[in-house]
Design an enzyme around this catalytic site. Structure first.
Site, mmCIF file in Angstrom:
data_model
loop_
_atom_site.group_PDB
_atom_site.id
_atom_site.type_symbol
_atom_site.label_atom_id
_atom_site.label_comp_id
_atom_site.label_asym_id
_atom_site.label_seq_id
_atom_site.Cartn_x
_atom_site.Cartn_y
_atom_site.Cartn_z
ATOM 1 N N ASP A 57 6.789 48.603 52.073
ATOM 2 C CA ASP A 57 6.959 47.527 51.105
ATOM 3 C C ASP A 57 6.043 46.372 51.491
ATOM 4 O OD1 ASP A 57 8.111 45.292 49.616
ATOM 5 O OD2 ASP A 57 9.797 46.656 49.254
ATOM 6 N N LEU A 58 5.422 45.762 50.499
ATOM 7 C CA LEU A 58 4.547 44.609 50.793
ATOM 8 C C LEU A 58 5.329 43.436 51.382
ATOM 9 C CD1 LEU A 58 2.158 44.441 47.699
ATOM 10 C CD2 LEU A 58 1.579 45.074 50.051
ATOM 11 N N SER A 123 -3.205 41.046 33.938
ATOM 12 C CA SER A 123 -2.762 41.574 32.653
ATOM 13 C C SER A 123 -3.150 40.623 31.535
ATOM 14 C CB SER A 123 -1.236 41.720 32.688
ATOM 15 O OG SER A 123 -0.739 41.982 31.399
ATOM 16 N N TYR A 147 7.256 37.562 34.339
ATOM 17 C CA TYR A 147 6.283 38.577 34.776
ATOM 18 C C TYR A 147 4.859 38.050 34.619
ATOM 19 C CZ TYR A 147 3.058 42.505 34.232
ATOM 20 O OH TYR A 147 1.966 43.325 34.320
ATOM 21 N N LYS A 151 1.670 36.944 37.424
ATOM 22 C CA LYS A 151 0.254 37.363 37.386
ATOM 23 C C LYS A 151 -0.653 36.141 37.424
ATOM 24 C CE LYS A 151 0.688 41.814 37.243
ATOM 25 N NZ LYS A 151 0.345 42.586 38.437
ATOM 26 N N ASN A 196 10.096 50.973 27.716
ATOM 27 C CA ASN A 196 9.913 49.691 27.015
ATOM 28 C C ASN A 196 8.671 49.731 26.155
ATOM 29 O OD1 ASN A 196 12.026 48.238 28.353
ATOM 30 N ND2 ASN A 196 10.731 48.240 30.189
ATOM 31 N N ASN A 197 7.681 50.471 26.598
ATOM 32 C CA ASN A 197 6.372 50.436 25.936
ATOM 33 C C ASN A 197 6.284 51.505 24.852
ATOM 34 O OD1 ASN A 197 5.414 49.620 29.136
ATOM 35 N ND2 ASN A 197 4.994 48.242 27.448
HETATM 36 P P1 NAD Z 1 3.702 51.296 38.161
HETATM 37 O O1 NAD Z 1 5.072 50.705 38.256
HETATM 38 O O2 NAD Z 1 3.575 52.695 37.679
HETATM 39 O O3 NAD Z 1 2.960 51.153 39.558
HETATM 40 C C1 NAD Z 1 3.201 50.095 40.442
HETATM 41 C C2 NAD Z 1 3.468 50.695 41.817
HETATM 42 O O4 NAD Z 1 3.723 49.642 42.764
HETATM 43 C C3 NAD Z 1 4.681 51.627 41.845
HETATM 44 O O5 NAD Z 1 4.304 52.857 42.414
HETATM 45 C C4 NAD Z 1 5.696 50.876 42.722
HETATM 46 O O6 NAD Z 1 6.504 51.769 43.452
HETATM 47 C C5 NAD Z 1 4.791 50.042 43.603
HETATM 48 N N1 NAD Z 1 5.397 48.791 44.114
HETATM 49 C C6 NAD Z 1 6.027 47.816 43.418
HETATM 50 N N2 NAD Z 1 6.409 46.825 44.251
HETATM 51 C C7 NAD Z 1 6.005 47.176 45.504
HETATM 52 C C8 NAD Z 1 6.112 46.562 46.778
HETATM 53 N N3 NAD Z 1 6.740 45.385 46.947
HETATM 54 N N4 NAD Z 1 5.590 47.196 47.844
HETATM 55 C C9 NAD Z 1 4.967 48.395 47.702
HETATM 56 N N5 NAD Z 1 4.839 49.031 46.514
HETATM 57 C C10 NAD Z 1 5.353 48.417 45.432
HETATM 58 O O7 NAD Z 1 2.835 50.313 37.233
HETATM 59 P P2 NAD Z 1 1.397 50.523 36.611
HETATM 60 O O8 NAD Z 1 1.561 50.645 35.144
HETATM 61 O O9 NAD Z 1 0.641 51.556 37.347
HETATM 62 O O10 NAD Z 1 0.787 49.081 36.877
HETATM 63 C C11 NAD Z 1 0.004 48.796 38.016
HETATM 64 C C12 NAD Z 1 -0.319 47.323 38.025
HETATM 65 O O11 NAD Z 1 -0.982 46.967 36.822
HETATM 66 C C13 NAD Z 1 0.898 46.404 38.118
HETATM 67 O O12 NAD Z 1 0.582 45.315 38.948
HETATM 68 C C14 NAD Z 1 1.101 45.965 36.698
HETATM 69 O O13 NAD Z 1 1.736 44.705 36.624
HETATM 70 C C15 NAD Z 1 -0.328 45.891 36.188
HETATM 71 N N6 NAD Z 1 -0.436 46.047 34.731
HETATM 72 C C16 NAD Z 1 0.101 47.146 34.125
HETATM 73 C C17 NAD Z 1 0.023 47.280 32.744
HETATM 74 C C18 NAD Z 1 0.624 48.479 32.032
HETATM 75 O O14 NAD Z 1 0.779 48.436 30.828
HETATM 76 N N7 NAD Z 1 0.972 49.564 32.715
HETATM 77 C C19 NAD Z 1 -0.614 46.301 31.989
HETATM 78 C C20 NAD Z 1 -1.169 45.206 32.641
HETATM 79 C C21 NAD Z 1 -1.073 45.094 34.014
HETATM 80 C C1 UD1 Z 2 4.224 44.707 26.738
HETATM 81 C C2 UD1 Z 2 4.605 43.492 27.535
HETATM 82 C C3 UD1 Z 2 3.368 42.898 28.163
HETATM 83 C C4 UD1 Z 2 2.617 43.945 28.989
HETATM 84 C C5 UD1 Z 2 2.287 45.126 28.081
HETATM 85 C C6 UD1 Z 2 1.580 46.244 28.798
HETATM 86 C C7 UD1 Z 2 6.575 42.612 26.328
HETATM 87 C C8 UD1 Z 2 7.124 41.493 25.502
HETATM 88 N N1 UD1 Z 2 5.266 42.527 26.657
HETATM 89 O O1 UD1 Z 2 3.394 44.246 25.729
HETATM 90 O O2 UD1 Z 2 3.712 41.805 28.985
HETATM 91 O O3 UD1 Z 2 1.413 43.396 29.494
HETATM 92 O O4 UD1 Z 2 3.513 45.624 27.546
HETATM 93 O O5 UD1 Z 2 2.439 46.813 29.748
HETATM 94 O O6 UD1 Z 2 7.289 43.523 26.703
HETATM 95 N N2 UD1 Z 2 6.822 48.577 19.846
HETATM 96 C C9 UD1 Z 2 7.694 49.096 18.907
HETATM 97 N N3 UD1 Z 2 8.722 49.881 19.342
HETATM 98 C C10 UD1 Z 2 8.918 50.179 20.669
HETATM 99 C C11 UD1 Z 2 8.016 49.642 21.622
HETATM 100 C C12 UD1 Z 2 6.980 48.840 21.176
HETATM 101 O O7 UD1 Z 2 7.553 48.848 17.710
HETATM 102 O O8 UD1 Z 2 9.889 50.892 20.998
HETATM 103 C C13 UD1 Z 2 5.686 47.753 19.385
HETATM 104 C C14 UD1 Z 2 5.666 46.331 19.923
HETATM 105 O O9 UD1 Z 2 6.373 45.474 19.081
HETATM 106 C C15 UD1 Z 2 4.159 46.044 19.956
HETATM 107 C C16 UD1 Z 2 3.529 47.413 20.252
HETATM 108 O O10 UD1 Z 2 4.513 48.371 19.871
HETATM 109 O O11 UD1 Z 2 3.722 45.609 18.704
HETATM 110 C C17 UD1 Z 2 3.163 47.628 21.706
HETATM 111 O O12 UD1 Z 2 4.312 47.359 22.506
HETATM 112 P P1 UD1 Z 2 4.300 47.560 24.103
HETATM 113 O O13 UD1 Z 2 3.809 48.925 24.417
HETATM 114 O O14 UD1 Z 2 5.642 47.183 24.611
HETATM 115 O O15 UD1 Z 2 3.180 46.547 24.614
HETATM 116 P P2 UD1 Z 2 3.037 44.959 24.406
HETATM 117 O O16 UD1 Z 2 3.953 44.463 23.381
HETATM 118 O O17 UD1 Z 2 1.585 44.698 24.215
#
Ligand code: NAD
Ligand code: UD1
Length: 336
Positions: A57-58, A123, A147, A151, A196-197
């Site tokens: 862990d960091l 992000s 969140y 960043k 969530n996404n």
């Molecule tokens: P992810 O959760 O799949 O990967 C993050 C990894 O970090 C995980 O494997 C987790 O176990 C590890 N981790 C978290 N806290 C830790 C700690 N304290 N010590 C050691 N390991 C730790 O997420 P991801 O989608 O691969 O995202 C990677 C990075 O990119 C993150 O910083 C995230 O915020 C950023 N980011 C992601 C998205 C996206 O949509 N996925 C968008 C913008 C930015």
């Molecule tokens: C979310 C995060 C953002 C993060 C990004 C990438 C929120 C408020 N924001 O943004 O901080 O950087 O993911 O990880 O959570 N949608 C639906 N139904 C669903 C899910 C999403 O309609 O079940 C819609 C959303 O309203 C949006 C689009 O799909 O218009 C994309 O959503 P999502 O994948 O969650 O990404 P962001 O909203 O861009």
């Protein structure tokens, strides 16, 4: 040797494939809080190359010190962090501790061991609700949730550190919406619980794991009323890290780069593209807007293109096909 924090996660694992294929030596540090070691095993299987893994862990300063003492680290790609917006609103201190304090520990270790090169996962969320699109790196930074604020704080920490340590070389990458998976179908996004996404949710509907998608609002000022985002293939994004890392080696850099495609797609455009790519139906219903959501977000990726030579190779069809291949072959993610 490159230290990759959070390398077992979604974007980290795809970046590892590119790093190993480019003959880099890599040590991964991950606490596996949101990932599984199986992703690392599969990265080695895809590439036929070995990597070192330290489960730590960091926030554990001693473990971090041991990693820096044990490996000849010359650069860091820092993915580790928590990323769920809703959870960050419910548990802000957890996010400030994990993301900000975790990064602080990492930077202190880097400073002590004179490790001068870093690529950081920021992000597009740091822009909050953009005043105009496409978004340039110079746009106002006004994140709307804890969140996003972690960043932004980390970005500021990196800029201040650079101001006091001339030889520090850092690339801050602001990702837009990463989707897709490696073409092998062996690694991909494996969200815990209800996604969530958008894309992971759509994929789980298509595979029959969930009944229907809730589309969050159809009354935005967009092409069809649904939210518009800049979706980027995770493999294109991963390749951007190698370019950024290279740039930190060429000069003493303080570089901030959007990594997106510059194209925006609506939720319904994504649903239809996914149906086509997967030859399946994605039933949906329109529901209320999700609180905190914005209407439109897409990148101006001109700076990354000009300064890093960044170019996306994969379009929406490939993003959907690759997500589908991963989902179909691994309906339970890494759990199976
Ligand atoms: P992810 O959760 O799949 O990967 C993050 C990894 O970090 C995980 O494997 C987790 O176990 C590890 N981790 C978290 N806290 C830790 C700690 N304290 N010590 C050691 N390991 C730790 O997420 P991801 O989608 O691969 O995202 C990677 C990075 O990119 C993150 O910083 C995230 O915020 C950023 N980011 C992601 C998205 C996206 O949509 N996925 C968008 C913008 C930015
Ligand atoms: C979310 C995060 C953002 C993060 C990004 C990438 C929120 C408020 N924001 O943004 O901080 O950087 O993911 O990880 O959570 N949608 C639906 N139904 C669903 C899910 C999403 O309609 O079940 C819609 C959303 O309203 C949006 C689009 O799909 O218009 C994309 O959503 P999502 O994948 O969650 O990404 P962001 O909203 O861009």
């Amino acid at each position: 040797m490159i230290l990759v924090t959070g390398g077992a996660g979604y974007i980290g694992s795809h970046t590892l494939v590119e790093l190993l294929q480019a003959d880099h030596e890599v040590v991964v540090l991950d606490n596996l809080s949101n990932s599984s070691e199986e992703s690392l095993r599969r990265v080695m299987e895809i590439t036929g190359r070995r990597l070192e893994f330290v489960k730590a862990d960091l926030l554990d300063v001693d473990a971090l010190e041991q990693v820096f003492n044990s490996y000849p680290i010359d650069s860091v790609i820092h993915f580790a962090g928590k990323k769920a917006v809703g959870e960050s609103v419910a548990e802000p201190l957890l996010y400030y501790e994990n993301n900000v304090c975790g990064t602080l520990n990492l930077l202190k270790a880097m400073r002590k061991h004179q490790v001068k090169r870093m690529v950081f996962s920021s992000s597009a969320t740091v822009y909050g609700d953009p005043v105009s699109v496409p978004i340039q790196e110079t746009a106002a930074l006004q994140p709307t949730n804890p969140y996003g604020r972690t960043k932004l704080m980390i970005e500021q920490m990196l800029i201040d550190l650079k101001g006091s340590w001339e030889n520090f070389s850092v690339a801050i990458l602001r990702y837009f919406n990463p989707i897709g998976a490696h073409t092998s179908g062996r690694i991909g996004e494996d969200p815990a619980g209800i996604p969530n996404n958008l894309l992971p949710f759509v994929a789980q509907v298509a595979v029959g794991k969930r009944e229907k998608l809730s589309v969050f609002g159809d009354d935005y000022a967009t092409v069809d009323g649904t939210g518009v985002r800049d979706y980027i293939h995770v493999v294109d994004l991963a390749k951007g890290h190698l370019l950024a890392l290279g740039k930190t080696g060429e000069e003493n850099l303080l570089g901030i780069y959007n990594l997106g495609t510059g194209n925006g797609y609506s939720v319904l455009q994504i649903v239809h593209a996914f149906e086509e790519a997967s030859d399946s139906k994605v039933p949906y219903e329109i529901v209320e807007r999700r609180p905190g959501d914005i209407a439109v977000c897409y990148a101006d990726s001109g700076r990354a293109s000009k300064e890093l030579g960044f170019a996306v190779e994969k379009g929406l069809t490939e993003m959907c096909q690759d997500t589908w291949r991963w989902q179909k072959n691994n309906p339970e993610g890494y759990g199976v």
